[in-house]
Design a protein around this motif. Structure first.
Motif: not given
Length: 387
Positions: A243-247, A249-254
């Motif tokens: 979902g958008l929350a996982d996406l 979180a992945a963007a913030r990890a980048q």
């Protein structure tokens, strides 16, 4: 000797224009009680500052900065805006006025404001490096060295508009919410750091980067360097993105990955170097310093001079740096080693692990040939001795 503390600041993903990379610095919480204003000097004036008996530092000064901790965040009397002049036959003033500043940094309004000249504090510190010349009058030094020291001493620099691509990069640059500073790279070599206390100050002072001074190395990298790659977030779908929350979180990890790699790799030399700090003035709860690098003779290592305002915890709330060229680093290194050996050429050559004749060659290559007593030096080179 200490390091620059940028605690509370985070590097955001860079923006690229050709060979110029701009890395925004975002502050977690703005510094509300210190504001930085711009003071514009009219005309095409130069500035003259007395730095000692019968000695003045002269430079073109487009603007000054005013640090204000009075609690008045307004711009009344603290700054002015550049205007645009239209009209047929408009000509520049017939003369070039010289604006005399009594000090590089001067308190105003009963100690609630501090006016200083950006980068000129740092450059004055570098130009004055062992300016007095030999502390011991050895035979190898000429009468000019004894009487005048390293005078005149001048260094070349380029205005920001002369650095290829910088003007366009600053024009199209998108300012981040909460941004209080920027690191400027040319061909991915750090050219300058600029930091202010508050996001509103940065928005007002962002255009001044085009008027700042940049070193010869920066100019060459921007002129001959190839375009640099842009930051691109690559998120692999391994089945965990539901979902958008996982996406998000992945963007913030980048973004965190970019910040870590930037701080430990690209900005390593600026942040990891131990500098010699000289306090210029105490400004209420803040202190204004200029700093010099250790002048380590290490090919390829970036070394910067600059000025910084720190709070009571030693954290930088204002920062402006100037990257030295390799030639400037070698000159500073040579002056330091000569001074450490009381300007004795024989002992300096021994400390450097080189010969007397090679040291003389290095002194001449650094632009200090006129300080040497040519007859005495030639005689000792022929005799093969350095004492």
């Amino acid at each position: 000797m200490t390091r620059i503390d940028l605690a509370g600041l985070t590097a955001r993903p860079a923006q690229v224009w050709g060979g110029i990379r701009l890395v925004p610095l975002v502050r977690e919480e703005p510094v509300e009680w210190l504001r930085l204003h711009r003071e514009v000097y009219g005309g095409y004036g130069a500035g003259a500052v007395g730095v000692g008996p019968r000695t003045e530092y002269v430079s073109y000064i487009p603007h000054g900065f005013v640090a204000d901790w009075s609690g008045d965040t307004g711009r009344t009397g603290g700054s002015a805006a550049y205007g645009t002049q239209f009209g047929d036959g408009a000509e520049p003033p017939a003369c070039v006025p010289v604006r005399r500043h009594h000090r590089m940094a001067k308190g105003e309004r009963g100690g609630k404001r501090l006016r200083f000249l950006p980068l000129h504090l740092a450059l004055e510190g570098y130009l004055a490096l062992h300016f007095g010349g030999p502390s011991v009058v050895w035979d190898e030094w000429s009468q000019q060295a004894v009487r005048q020291g390293l005078s005149p001493r001048a260094e070349a620099a380029y205005a920001g508009w002369q650095v290829r691509g910088l003007g366009e990069a600053l024009r199209v640059f998108e300012i981040h919410p909460g941004q209080c500073g920027v690191l400027v790279y040319a061909a991915d070599a750090l050219a300058a750091a600029f930091l202010v206390p508050h996001p509103d100050d940065y928005r007002a002072l962002h255009p001044t980067l085009i008027e700042d001074l940049y070193g010869e190395t920066v100019h060459q990298y921007a002129l001959y360097g190839a375009p640099v790659p842009e930051f691109t977030a690559r998120i692999r779908d391994t089945g965990h993105l539901r979902g958008l929350a996982d996406l998000r979180a992945a963007a913030r990890a980048q973004e965190r990955s970019w910040t870590e790699s930037h701080d430990t790799l690209m900005a390593r030399d600026l942040l990891g170097t131990s500098y010699a700090f000289e306090r210029v003035r105490r400004a209420g709860p803040y202190e204004l310093y200029r700093f010099l690098p250790p002048f380590v003779h290490n090919a390829g290592q970036e070394q910067h001079i600059g000025e910084v305002i720190t709070d009571h915890k030693g954290r930088a709330v204002y920062l402006k740096s100037f990257r030295l060229s390799d030639k400037q680093i070698r000159r500073g290194y040579l002056l330091r080693r000569l001074a450490d050996c009381d300007w004795h050429l024989g002992r300096t050559a021994e400390a450097l692990g080189t010969g007397y004749e090679e040291l003389v060659t290095r002194i001449r290559a650094a632009g200090f040939a006129s300080l040497l007593n040519a007859h005495t030096v030639s005689q000792r080179v022929r005799e093969g001795r350095g004492s």
